[in-house]
Motif scaffolding. Structure first.
Motif, short mmCIF file in Angstrom:
data_model
loop_
_atom_site.label_atom_id
_atom_site.label_comp_id
_atom_site.label_asym_id
_atom_site.label_seq_id
_atom_site.Cartn_x
_atom_site.Cartn_y
_atom_site.Cartn_z
N UNK A 294 -0.78 4.00 9.73
CA UNK A 294 0.32 4.83 9.22
C UNK A 294 -0.22 6.17 8.71
N UNK A 295 -1.35 6.13 8.01
CA UNK A 295 -1.95 7.38 7.51
C UNK A 295 -2.34 8.29 8.68
N UNK A 296 -2.88 7.70 9.75
CA UNK A 296 -3.23 8.48 10.94
C UNK A 296 -2.00 9.08 11.60
N UNK B 104 0.84 -1.20 0.00
CA UNK B 104 0.00 0.00 0.00
C UNK B 104 0.88 1.26 0.00
N UNK B 105 0.40 2.29 -0.67
CA UNK B 105 1.12 3.56 -0.74
C UNK B 105 0.19 4.67 -0.26
N UNK B 106 0.74 5.56 0.54
CA UNK B 106 0.02 6.76 0.97
C UNK B 106 0.73 7.94 0.33
N UNK B 107 0.02 8.68 -0.50
CA UNK B 107 0.61 9.83 -1.18
C UNK B 107 0.72 11.03 -0.25
N UNK C 157 1.39 15.98 10.79
CA UNK C 157 1.49 16.95 9.70
C UNK C 157 2.56 16.60 8.68
N UNK C 158 2.78 15.32 8.45
CA UNK C 158 3.82 14.87 7.53
C UNK C 158 3.20 14.48 6.19
N UNK D 113 5.08 -0.73 10.93
CA UNK D 113 4.34 0.32 11.64
C UNK D 113 2.83 0.10 11.62
N UNK D 114 2.39 -1.08 11.19
CA UNK D 114 0.98 -1.38 11.20
C UNK D 114 0.33 -1.23 9.83
N UNK D 115 -1.01 -1.36 9.81
CA UNK D 115 -1.73 -1.27 8.54
C UNK D 115 -1.74 0.17 8.00
N UNK D 116 -2.12 0.32 6.73
CA UNK D 116 -2.10 1.65 6.11
C UNK D 116 -2.93 2.69 6.87
#
Length: 191
Positions: free
Chosen positions: A128-130, A58-61, A136-137, A122-125
């Protein structure tokens, strides 16, 4: 004793002791270099291994959008947006205190240079998104719960940083606390 004579005495002592301090600084720098070389001894330099490039993750933009992709596809996406530029690869974890210390440095680096980050174990997406949103990254992040990318590259600890050249080679790896100017110099001189 006048202020001028005290200043001359202090300056003379500094010159005399400075040589001894230079030796201590050289020893300290040598120890730091040896530790860095030992920590990166397993890192695969040169062409990136397929096992690192082709793991579907998974990718978080930077905008928080989510998709599934591979490191190979994300490198191509970033290279298309920044042709001919080196790309920073930053491996971190939400449980790592040194990674938290480097967040501001990496965040500043992302303002000037293309950087892909890898959230290792670091866990599921969603988690990590949270984490990213809560701090603020706005990072371009691959979520790697099994450490497929760091493991294939030879990174055994976090934080880790390396440079991916426009030719797709891994250069200038480092593990642990690193200065912002050190990261910028790596990106500048990697290839």
């Amino acid at each position: 004793m006048s202020a001028a004579s005290r200043l001359r005495t202090w300056a003379g002592g500094l010159r005399r002791d400075g040589k001894r301090h230079l030796g201590t600084l050289a020893l300290f720098a040598g120890v730091l270099l040896a530790v860095q070389l030992w920590q990166t001894r397993s890192v695969a330099g040169g062409a990136l291994p397929a096992t690192a490039l082709d793991a579907a993750l998974p990718v978080i933009g930077p905008d928080g959008a989510r998709r599934d992709s591979t490191l190979r596809q994300e490198i191509a996406r970033v290279q298309q947006a920044h042709p001919g530029r080196n790309i920073g690869l930053y491996v971190w974890a939400d449980w790592c205190p040194i990674c938290r210390t480097l967040q501001g440095t990496v965040n500043g680096l992302t303002q000037d240079h293309p950087v892909i980050t890898v959230a290792m174990q670091s866990g599921p997406p969603e988690k990590v998104a949270g984490y990213l949103a809560g701090r603020g990254l706005a990072w371009h992040t691959l979520v790697d719960p099994r450490s497929a990318i760091p493991g294939a590259l030879g990174f055994g600890a976090v934080p880790a940083f390396a440079v991916i050249t426009p030719q797709g080679e891994l250069r200038w790896p480092t593990v642990g606390l690193t200065s912002g100017w050190g990261l910028r110099l790596r990106l500048l001189f990697a290839g």
